[in-house]
Design a protein around this motif. Sequence first.
Motif, PDB file in Angstrom:
ATOM      1  N   SER A 185       0.865  -1.186   0.000  1.00 51.32           N
ATOM      2  CA  SER A 185       0.000   0.000   0.000  1.00 51.32           C
ATOM      3  C   SER A 185       0.897   1.230   0.000  1.00 51.32           C
ATOM      4  CB  SER A 185      -0.940  -0.022   1.207  1.00 51.32           C
ATOM      5  OG  SER A 185      -0.277  -0.471   2.367  1.00 51.32           O
ATOM      6  N   ARG A 186       1.743   1.292  -1.048  1.00 51.12           N
ATOM      7  CA  ARG A 186       2.704   2.407  -1.141  1.00 51.12           C
ATOM      8  C   ARG A 186       1.985   3.727  -1.356  1.00 51.12           C
ATOM      9  NH1 ARG A 186       5.764  -0.724  -5.815  1.00 51.12           N
ATOM     10  NH2 ARG A 186       3.561  -1.219  -6.165  1.00 51.12           N
ATOM     11  N   ALA A 187       1.001   3.734  -2.243  1.00 46.30           N
ATOM     12  CA  ALA A 187       0.205   4.947  -2.468  1.00 46.30           C
ATOM     13  C   ALA A 187      -1.250   4.627  -2.172  1.00 46.30           C
ATOM     14  CB  ALA A 187       0.337   5.403  -3.914  1.00 46.30           C
ATOM     15  N   ILE A 188      -1.855   5.446  -1.305  1.00 45.72           N
ATOM     16  CA  ILE A 188      -3.301   5.390  -1.090  1.00 45.72           C
ATOM     17  C   ILE A 188      -3.828   6.572  -1.891  1.00 45.72           C
ATOM     18  CG2 ILE A 188      -5.148   5.525   0.619  1.00 45.72           C
ATOM     19  CD1 ILE A 188      -2.987   4.739   2.748  1.00 45.72           C
ATOM     20  N   HIS A 189      -4.388   6.274  -3.065  1.00 43.34           N
ATOM     21  CA  HIS A 189      -4.747   7.376  -3.960  1.00 43.34           C
ATOM     22  C   HIS A 189      -6.174   7.854  -3.698  1.00 43.34           C
ATOM     23  CE1 HIS A 189      -4.703  10.055  -7.319  1.00 43.34           C
ATOM     24  NE2 HIS A 189      -5.874   9.576  -7.674  1.00 43.34           N
ATOM     25  N   PHE A 190      -6.287   9.145  -3.337  1.00 44.76           N
ATOM     26  CA  PHE A 190      -7.583   9.759  -3.015  1.00 44.76           C
ATOM     27  C   PHE A 190      -8.292  10.245  -4.276  1.00 44.76           C
ATOM     28  CE2 PHE A 190      -8.160  10.943   1.610  1.00 44.76           C
ATOM     29  CZ  PHE A 190      -7.257  10.006   2.094  1.00 44.76           C
ATOM     30  N   PHE A 191      -9.584   9.955  -4.339  1.00 48.33           N
ATOM     31  CA  PHE A 191     -10.401  10.583  -5.388  1.00 48.33           C
ATOM     32  C   PHE A 191     -11.759  10.915  -4.790  1.00 48.33           C
ATOM     33  CE2 PHE A 191     -13.423   7.208  -6.377  1.00 48.33           C
ATOM     34  CZ  PHE A 191     -12.780   6.084  -5.881  1.00 48.33           C
ATOM     35  N   ASP A 192     -12.394  11.914  -5.401  1.00 49.11           N
ATOM     36  CA  ASP A 192     -13.724  12.348  -4.961  1.00 49.11           C
ATOM     37  C   ASP A 192     -14.741  11.655  -5.871  1.00 49.11           C
ATOM     38  OD1 ASP A 192     -16.146  13.642  -4.709  1.00 49.11           O
ATOM     39  OD2 ASP A 192     -15.322  15.683  -4.814  1.00 49.11           O
ATOM     40  N   PRO A 193     -15.500  10.688  -5.366  1.00 49.69           N
ATOM     41  CA  PRO A 193     -16.413   9.936  -6.235  1.00 49.69           C
ATOM     42  C   PRO A 193     -17.537  10.794  -6.815  1.00 49.69           C
ATOM     43  CG  PRO A 193     -16.108   8.827  -4.110  1.00 49.69           C
ATOM     44  CD  PRO A 193     -15.538  10.192  -3.970  1.00 49.69           C
ATOM     45  N   SER A 194     -17.724  12.036  -6.281  1.00 47.42           N
ATOM     46  CA  SER A 194     -18.780  12.882  -6.846  1.00 47.42           C
ATOM     47  C   SER A 194     -18.249  13.755  -7.979  1.00 47.42           C
ATOM     48  CB  SER A 194     -19.390  13.781  -5.761  1.00 47.42           C
ATOM     49  OG  SER A 194     -18.482  14.795  -5.389  1.00 47.42           O
ATOM     50  N   ASN A 195     -16.941  13.668  -8.234  1.00 47.46           N
ATOM     51  CA  ASN A 195     -16.339  14.472  -9.303  1.00 47.46           C
ATOM     52  C   ASN A 195     -16.249  13.596 -10.559  1.00 47.46           C
ATOM     53  OD1 ASN A 195     -14.251  15.402 -11.080  1.00 47.46           O
ATOM     54  ND2 ASN A 195     -13.490  16.747  -9.466  1.00 47.46           N
ATOM     55  N   PRO A 196     -17.079  13.874 -11.579  1.00 45.14           N
ATOM     56  CA  PRO A 196     -17.155  12.963 -12.733  1.00 45.14           C
ATOM     57  C   PRO A 196     -15.809  12.751 -13.425  1.00 45.14           C
ATOM     58  CG  PRO A 196     -18.825  14.711 -12.878  1.00 45.14           C
ATOM     59  CD  PRO A 196     -17.948  15.055 -11.711  1.00 45.14           C
ATOM     60  N   LYS A 197     -14.979  13.809 -13.485  1.00 48.87           N
ATOM     61  CA  LYS A 197     -13.685  13.651 -14.171  1.00 48.87           C
ATOM     62  C   LYS A 197     -12.783  12.683 -13.413  1.00 48.87           C
ATOM     63  CE  LYS A 197     -12.903  17.945 -16.668  1.00 48.87           C
ATOM     64  NZ  LYS A 197     -12.088  19.163 -16.621  1.00 48.87           N
ATOM     65  N   MET A 198     -12.756  12.840 -12.090  1.00 53.04           N
ATOM     66  CA  MET A 198     -11.917  11.939 -11.288  1.00 53.04           C
ATOM     67  C   MET A 198     -12.466  10.517 -11.341  1.00 53.04           C
ATOM     68  SD  MET A 198     -10.765  13.715  -7.786  1.00 53.04           S
ATOM     69  CE  MET A 198     -10.330  15.430  -7.682  1.00 53.04           C
ATOM     70  N   ALA A 199     -13.778  10.408 -11.174  1.00 52.74           N
ATOM     71  CA  ALA A 199     -14.397   9.078 -11.158  1.00 52.74           C
ATOM     72  C   ALA A 199     -14.121   8.339 -12.467  1.00 52.74           C
ATOM     73  CB  ALA A 199     -15.894   9.212 -10.917  1.00 52.74           C
ATOM     74  N   ALA A 200     -14.126   9.087 -13.567  1.00 54.31           N
ATOM     75  CA  ALA A 200     -13.915   8.449 -14.878  1.00 54.31           C
ATOM     76  C   ALA A 200     -12.508   7.862 -14.981  1.00 54.31           C
ATOM     77  CB  ALA A 200     -14.139   9.475 -15.984  1.00 54.31           C
ATOM     78  N   LYS A 201     -11.566   8.402 -14.225  1.00 55.41           N
ATOM     79  CA  LYS A 201     -10.174   7.931 -14.327  1.00 55.41           C
ATOM     80  C   LYS A 201      -9.928   6.669 -13.505  1.00 55.41           C
ATOM     81  CE  LYS A 201      -7.786  12.003 -15.788  1.00 55.41           C
ATOM     82  NZ  LYS A 201      -8.987  12.692 -16.292  1.00 55.41           N
ATOM     83  N   VAL A 202     -10.811   6.398 -12.540  1.00 53.36           N
ATOM     84  CA  VAL A 202     -10.552   5.313 -11.579  1.00 53.36           C
ATOM     85  C   VAL A 202     -10.390   3.932 -12.230  1.00 53.36           C
ATOM     86  CG1 VAL A 202     -11.605   4.044  -9.655  1.00 53.36           C
ATOM     87  CG2 VAL A 202     -11.426   6.537  -9.582  1.00 53.36           C
ATOM     88  N   PRO A 203     -11.304   3.501 -13.131  1.00 54.82           N
ATOM     89  CA  PRO A 203     -11.149   2.137 -13.667  1.00 54.82           C
ATOM     90  C   PRO A 203      -9.786   1.903 -14.312  1.00 54.82           C
ATOM     91  CG  PRO A 203     -13.295   3.036 -14.235  1.00 54.82           C
ATOM     92  CD  PRO A 203     -12.529   4.157 -13.619  1.00 54.82           C
ATOM     93  N   ASP A 204      -9.251   2.913 -14.997  1.00 51.85           N
ATOM     94  CA  ASP A 204      -7.953   2.736 -15.660  1.00 51.85           C
ATOM     95  C   ASP A 204      -6.789   2.736 -14.682  1.00 51.85           C
ATOM     96  OD1 ASP A 204      -9.078   2.515 -18.087  1.00 51.85           O
ATOM     97  OD2 ASP A 204      -8.800   4.622 -18.674  1.00 51.85           O
ATOM     98  N   MET A 205      -7.022   3.190 -13.456  1.00 53.21           N
ATOM     99  CA  MET A 205      -5.929   3.228 -12.470  1.00 53.21           C
ATOM    100  C   MET A 205      -5.777   1.881 -11.760  1.00 53.21           C
ATOM    101  SD  MET A 205      -6.729   6.964 -10.833  1.00 53.21           S
ATOM    102  CE  MET A 205      -5.152   7.627 -10.417  1.00 53.21           C
ATOM    103  N   VAL A 206      -6.807   1.043 -11.871  1.00 49.91           N
ATOM    104  CA  VAL A 206      -6.736  -0.266 -11.199  1.00 49.91           C
ATOM    105  C   VAL A 206      -5.555  -1.040 -11.781  1.00 49.91           C
ATOM    106  CG1 VAL A 206      -7.954  -2.465 -10.865  1.00 49.91           C
ATOM    107  CG2 VAL A 206      -9.212  -0.309 -10.776  1.00 49.91           C
ATOM    108  N   GLY A 207      -4.729  -1.581 -10.894  1.00 45.09           N
ATOM    109  CA  GLY A 207      -3.555  -2.341 -11.354  1.00 45.09           C
ATOM    110  C   GLY A 207      -2.284  -1.515 -11.330  1.00 45.09           C
ATOM    111  N   SER A 208      -2.428  -0.164 -11.389  1.00 43.05           N
ATOM    112  CA  SER A 208      -1.209   0.657 -11.394  1.00 43.05           C
ATOM    113  C   SER A 208      -1.021   1.394 -10.074  1.00 43.05           C
ATOM    114  CB  SER A 208      -1.249   1.655 -12.559  1.00 43.05           C
ATOM    115  OG  SER A 208      -2.349   2.521 -12.381  1.00 43.05           O
ATOM    116  N   VAL A 209      -1.944   1.221  -9.142  1.00 44.17           N
ATOM    117  CA  VAL A 209      -1.808   1.851  -7.820  1.00 44.17           C
ATOM    118  C   VAL A 209      -2.258   0.817  -6.781  1.00 44.17           C
ATOM    119  CG1 VAL A 209      -4.094   2.966  -8.026  1.00 44.17           C
ATOM    120  CG2 VAL A 209      -2.453   3.877  -6.417  1.00 44.17           C
ATOM    121  N   ASP A 210      -1.583   0.825  -5.631  1.00 48.96           N
ATOM    122  CA  ASP A 210      -1.867  -0.229  -4.646  1.00 48.96           C
ATOM    123  C   ASP A 210      -3.247  -0.057  -4.008  1.00 48.96           C
ATOM    124  OD1 ASP A 210       0.632  -1.231  -5.170  1.00 48.96           O
ATOM    125  OD2 ASP A 210       1.591  -0.305  -3.425  1.00 48.96           O
ATOM    126  N   VAL A 211      -3.635   1.211  -3.723  1.00 52.56           N
ATOM    127  CA  VAL A 211      -4.921   1.450  -3.050  1.00 52.56           C
ATOM    128  C   VAL A 211      -5.643   2.607  -3.730  1.00 52.56           C
ATOM    129  CG1 VAL A 211      -6.062   2.112  -0.888  1.00 52.56           C
ATOM    130  CG2 VAL A 211      -3.962   0.743  -0.795  1.00 52.56           C
TER     131      VAL A 211
END
Length: 361
Positions: free
Chosen positions: A27-53
């Motif tokens: 859990s080297r990086a715990i990456h924060f995102f705001d699930p109510s922010n559509p731009k951030m939320a849209a990026k989440v699926p592609d981040m799976v696998g490249s960030v620990d949390v």
Amino acid sequence: MRSAKDFFAPLAVGAPAPLREIPARPSRAIHFFDPSNPKMAAKVPDMVGSVDVLLGNLEDAVKADNKLAARQGLVDIARATPDLGGGRGPTQLWTRVNALDSPWGLDDLTTLVTEIGDRLDVVMVPKVQGAEDIHYVDRLLAQLEAKAGLDRPILVHAILETARGMVNVEEICGASPRMQGLSLGPADLAADRRMKTTRVGGGHPGYLVRQDPVDGDIEGSRPTYQQDLWHYTIARMVDACAMHGIYPYYGPFGDITDVVACEDQFRNAFLLGCVGTWSLHPKQIAIANRVFSPAPEDVAHARRVVEAMGDGTGAVMLDGKMEDDASLKQCLVMVELAEQLAAIDPALKEQYDAIVTEASR
Ligand SMILES: CC(C)(COP(=O)(O)OP(=O)(O)OC[C@H]1O[C@@H](n2cnc3c(N)ncnc32)[C@H](O)[C@@H]1OP(=O)(O)O)[C@@H](O)C(=O)NCCC(=O)NCCSC(=O)C[C@](C)(O)C(=O)O
Ligand SMILES: [Mg+2]
């Protein structure tokens, strides 16, 4: 206080049994995102696998008007991203719920555990003041887990952001078998302590020591050395976590543009014993992954010490330096961490293997 015999008993009928040991998942990086922010939320699926949390943040930094959208957004993201969290892939799913005294904390826990409890690995609880806050969350989670029919306990991570929380840090770490770790909350903690800073983490140029005057010349030019404002706090966190077999993390570094100072602050925490940090912006993920993965040269050296120490007792000379049982233990920390990370990060494994091959030539 519960008797030692009852400590590992489930706190609700039908709740899963607590874990005896907290898994050492990277859990080297715990990456924060705001699930109510559509731009951030849209990026989440592609981040799976490249960030620990990946952590869906519902607390501070989410506007009051967006609190319900953030909660529902996190449920939707978890459902739409099948390989995120719950041991389904390498990337864990965490959340930071609103504070226990806020209008949203109870519904955050109730909704998330009953809707996506099988996907949530860790719940981060802000502004924890003492063991009583963890006891409350512990019992509530057990009731909700039983209601949702979960077969695996959700772990709890506390943020230290008040002076009282700091004073009670040992009892917080030992308050429940669910306790996974601690993070520093430097902004709230600074305010609560009445520190005179206005930043989110990091140093301050005014916190320094000055070299002694030469020949009594106090007006002459003298080098100054900036000191680490967070050394005491992080060192206390690390000891409290180590004592209870859980994991310490740095926290946020708010100056997103200053990637150099961010890396320094993360490295100080890594060297002192932290296993990871937070990432607030995508560009901080690479910094965290780099800093919290031991350097290949250090891993190669640690492996040489392990090999040279044979049965692990006595003293040997290696490259002009004495190695013994205690230096071996430090090297084992490094080697074990490298092995855990290599298992989930093929690029890192290649680097660790390459340098071993070179050293053994
Ligand atoms: C700093 C901000 C405002 C800059 O946001 P920005 O949009 O101005 O940045 P950008 O460089 O323009 O962003 C580029 C792209 O990346 C996206 N993006 C940007 N950030 C993220 C992210 N995190 N995850 C996923 N995507 C992200 C952003 O939406 C944009 O997408 P686009 O190219 O489609 O336009 C923004 O990054 C952000 O809001 N980050 C999260 C902040 C946060 O969670 N704060 C709370 C934790 S710290 C804290 O609470 C304190 C503590 C512990 O409690 C205590 O010390 O007391
Ligand atoms: Mg805070």
